[in-house]
Scaffold this motif. Structure first.
Motif, PDB file in Angstrom:
ATOM      1  N   TYR A   1      93.111  45.107  -5.137  1.00 21.40           N
ATOM      2  CA  TYR A   1      92.169  45.819  -6.097  1.00 21.40           C
ATOM      3  C   TYR A   1      91.524  46.970  -5.399  1.00 21.40           C
ATOM      4  O   TYR A   1      91.212  47.034  -4.199  1.00 21.40           O
ATOM      5  CB  TYR A   1      90.822  44.580  -6.126  1.00 21.40           C
TER       6      TYR A   1
ATOM      7  N   GLU B   1      88.834  37.404  -7.704  1.00 22.41           N
ATOM      8  CA  GLU B   1      88.488  38.511  -6.731  1.00 22.41           C
ATOM      9  C   GLU B   1      87.069  38.244  -6.041  1.00 22.41           C
ATOM     10  O   GLU B   1      86.259  37.707  -6.581  1.00 22.41           O
ATOM     11  CB  GLU B   1      88.978  39.848  -7.261  1.00 22.41           C
TER      12      GLU B   1
ATOM     13  N   PRO C   1      92.836  46.477 -10.973  1.00 25.64           N
ATOM     14  CA  PRO C   1      93.789  45.667 -10.281  1.00 25.64           C
ATOM     15  C   PRO C   1      95.141  45.994 -10.419  1.00 25.64           C
ATOM     16  O   PRO C   1      95.800  47.068 -11.088  1.00 25.64           O
ATOM     17  CB  PRO C   1      93.731  44.144 -11.263  1.00 25.64           C
TER      18      PRO C   1
END
Length: 761
Positions: A161, A93, A174
């Motif tokens: 997210y 991420e 998440p």
């Protein structure tokens, strides 16, 4: 004795009277020597200061440009081992805190990227009555993925997210979202297992392609609508059967627009399908993407899903995209090849926001490549086992590698300016969507998929183009006017003309640019025949008027004092100019069907209202005072004994000018021209307001241009500090600095040689 005494006394008095005078002279000489030393040291210090200032400018510009020359670097941070052996995908991420690990059995593990600790495990909502048969991902920046099932269905989901800041600390939560609902969607009505799948979110919904176990190629299009009040998702979908490729597809990709499908088979060929109309989808053509006997081992889109990166079993990497041919049919074309890897390409990780990618191979090495600049920024072994998966940070600051034994290595990545290379700056580049290599400057766009184009060729050529046409207009007028003013014009008239022209130099160039853009450009467009007629007929009219003047009786000509003849041409110039403008509409009707601009377009000559002709005239007026003033001083200061000696030997005034005055003054004239050229090269406001700022690559006088200085003025205030664009603009300033420095250096060398050659006159 008395006479001798009186004589000695007189001599003593005389010597005593001389002492104050000699002492005063000695003091004056000493003071003069002191002033000479001060002047010498002052001038030397000033010269050294100028050189030092120029050196500082160069050093500062190079300091800002130097990061563009650096390659990518990786630094190991940590390593750990994953116990799961059936991993399908690996991703990071944007904050580089979590690594998302997709398994083939439908689990989604979120690990701490630094040490591998499990933060959270989520289960994908797979139906219990069907097993997973395939897995694929969509655009990496969207986090989209798909599981193909053995009963012909598929489940589409995406990672997401959620950010929160409890106690002022960032917390990333998440989660999994299902854009088409949590239920699997039907892809194959016949229920065959989906061997290979591909998914892409398009402007009209979601497109899914699948290769079934029984050899069919399918396309399904889904559109989901969410109720504003109940939150229920209603789904519309259509399934289509596509012509099967010659060999079974091993890798499928759909572009972001949902118009093109690419299928790589087991023998190294890629098949291109046009699916813009799914009901009439067809195979356009097939190409061999790797050498005979090799296979395609990795296939991914670059950001924007226009370019394909193809990795082969022989370690080759190549970029492909669709190019429209002469028959107006798009063909998948090999654009460029990258540095070959030592082993078969096993994984590809495209960058999220640029046209770069990371490749892993069977030898355990990674290569960091960039498409537009055609650079391989890093090639480094990181493992002694094949690399199965790569996880690239969305902001290009971290990299995770997963090799065959489950070992994960976490690297810090420094790859700030991969878009720039010598070939990208100064060579032709084949950009996405274009029919061939070309020079383009286009630094920004409204799309996130934009491919930066940083060619300096259009800007450098535009700079030289603007300066060339300005000098073409200014040099003849300024030099001839200076020669006439200094050598032929009467002192009284010269006392008016020279200050008037020099005052023009104080006129702000922004005013000239404003007038050129808002008045001169429309005037020239409206009176094109008049402009060309003025350039042709005014010189002819001046020659004719001079001939008529010389034919008049000497008694009549004697009424005009020598040196005032030039003033008689002013009414001639004004009259001819007025006649040309007045006749312009009639000339357009007689010879150009009513519009000379349209006539130019019809014969294939592009005409822009703000063009090089306008810039040449406007910037010529800005340069003329500089060239005139220096040239006039150089001509006027030619020693009189040279001109008088020439005329005493029987030469006419014009012969004296051509044979004596101009050669003697040539160093000064050359300096004037080069100083004027330097000012034209660095001019900003006129070209900014009167050119249209189109970065094109030609010398057409009827089209505009964009210069280096104008480009810096326009784009530097809006670019992000320390970005690639920011540093390329500083590189533009460095190029401009080098051009002017080289020109001035060459000019000084030539001037010194001319001065040495004619110093004996």
């Amino acid at each position: 004795m008395s006479d001798s005494s009186s004589k000695n006394a007189g001599q003593v008095e005389k010597n005593q009277s001389r002492l104050p005078e000699e002492a005063r002279r000695a003091r004056l000489k000493k003071w003069r020597r002191t002033k000479d030393r001060i002047s010498t040291y002052g001038v030397s210090a000033g010269g050294l200061g100028v050189v030092f200032a120029l050196a500082l400018i160069f050093i500062y510009l190079f300091y800002e440009v130097f990061p563009l020359l650096r390659s990518a670097e990786i630094a190991p941070v940590s390593s750990y081992v994953l116990q799961d052996e059936d991993i399908a995908h690996f991703a990071l991420e944007r904050y580089n805190e979590l690594a998302a690990v997709h398994t083939r059995d439908g689990r989604l593990l979120f690990l701490e990227a630094a040490d591998g600790r499990l933060r959270k495990e989520l289960l994908v909502a797979l139906p219990e009555d069907a097993a997973v048969s395939s897995f694929a991902t969509g655009d990496p920046s969207e986090g989209l993925f798909i599981y193909g099932l053995e009963d012909g269905r598929a489940l589409i989901a995406r990672t997401d997210y959620r950010l929160s800041y409890p106690q002022d600390r960032r917390h990333i939560e998440p989660q999994i979202k299902y854009p088409l609902g949590a239920d699997a969607v039907r892809v194959d009505p016949q229920g065959a297992a989906l061997r290979r799948v591909a998914v892409q979110e398009t402007g009209n919904g979601f497109s899914v392609a699948a290769a079934t176990e029984d050899g069919r190629l399918l396309l399904a299009v889904y559109t989901a609508t969410t109720s504003l009040f109940t939150g229920e998702v209603s789904l519309r979908h259509r399934e289509y059967v596509l012509p099967s490729p010659p060999q079974q597809g091993e890798k499928l990709l759909i572009d972001g627009a949902g118009r093109n499908l690419f299928v790589a088979d087991a023998i190294g060929a890629i098949h291109y399908y046009d699916i813009s109309d799914p009901a009439a989808a067809h195979l356009v053509h097939s190409v061999a993407a790797v050498a005979a006997g090799e296979t395609v081992t990795a296939l991914e889109f670059l950001k924007g899903s226009v370019s394909l990166i193809v990795g082969g079993s022989d370690g080759t990497l190549s970029q492909w995209f669709l190019v429209r041919g002469d028959d107006n049919v798009q063909q998948l074309t090999r654009i460029r090849d990258f540095l070959r890897h030592a082993g078969a390409i096993t994984s590809l990780a495209p960058e999220y926001n640029r046209k770069g990618f990371v490749a892993g191979d069977a030898s355990g090495s990674i290569g960091i490549h960039y498409a537009t600049s055609h650079r391989t920024l890093l090639m480094e072994p990181v493992s002694d086992k094949p690399l199965h998966h790569l996880g690239l940070s969305p902001v290009n600051t971290a990299l995770l590698t997963l090799n065959a034994d489950g070992s994960v290595r976490n690297f810090d990545l420094d790859n700030r300016h991969p878009q720039v290379s010598l070939s990208a700056l100064w060579g032709k580049v084949w950009y996405e969507g274009r029919e061939g290599p070309t020079y383009v400057w286009q630094s920004s766009s409204g799309s996130d998929d934009f491919e930066s184009k940083f060619s300096l060729v259009p800007l450098t050529l535009g700079t030289l183009k603007a300066a060339f046409f300005a000098m073409l207009f200014a040099v003849p007028l300024a030099i001839m006017a200076a020669v006439y003013s200094a050598y032929f014009m009467t002192r009284a008239l010269r006392g008016v003309v020279k200050p008037t022209i020099e005052v023009m130099e104080a006129l702000p160039t922004v005013i000239l640019g404003f007038l050129a853009g808002l008045w001169l450009a429309p005037f020239i467009e409206k009176n094109l025949p008049a402009v060309f007629a003025i350039f042709l007929f005014i010189p002819l009219a001046m020659i004719a008027a001079s001939f008529l003047w010389s034919s008049l009786p000497a008694a009549f000509r004697a009424r005009i004092s020598p040196g005032w003849e030039g003033a008689l041409l002013v009414p001639v110039v004004l009259l001819v100019g007025w006649l040309c403008v007045s006749m312009s509409p009639l000339v357009e009707v007689w010879f150009f069907d009513g519009s000379m601009r349209q006539w130019l377009t019809d014969v294939g000559i592009t005409y822009d209202q703000r063009n090089a002709l306008v810039v040449g005239i406007a910037m010529g007026f800005a340069v003329i005072p500089t060239i005139f003033s220096i040239t006039e001083d150089a001509v006027f200061n030619v020693p009189k004994h040279l001109t008088q000696g020439s005329m005493a030997l029987g030469a006419t005034p014009w012969q004296t000018v051509l044979g004596v005055v101009i050669p003697t003054a040539s160093p000064g004239i050359f300096s004037a021209v080069m100083i004027g050229f330097g000012r034209a090269v660095g001019e900003t406001m006129i070209v900014l307001m009167a050119t249209g700022n189109s970065p094109i690559t030609n010398f057409n006088i009827f089209e505009g241009m964009r210069t280096l200085s104008a480009n810096i003025a326009v784009e530097l205030p809006e670019t992000a500090v320390a970005s690639t664009h920011f540093r390329v603009l500083f590189l533009s300033a460095l190029v401009l600095f080098v051009i002017t420095f080289v020109l001035n250096t060459v000019a000084e060398v030539v001037r010194q040689r001319l001065r040495k050659r004619y110093s004996s006159l």
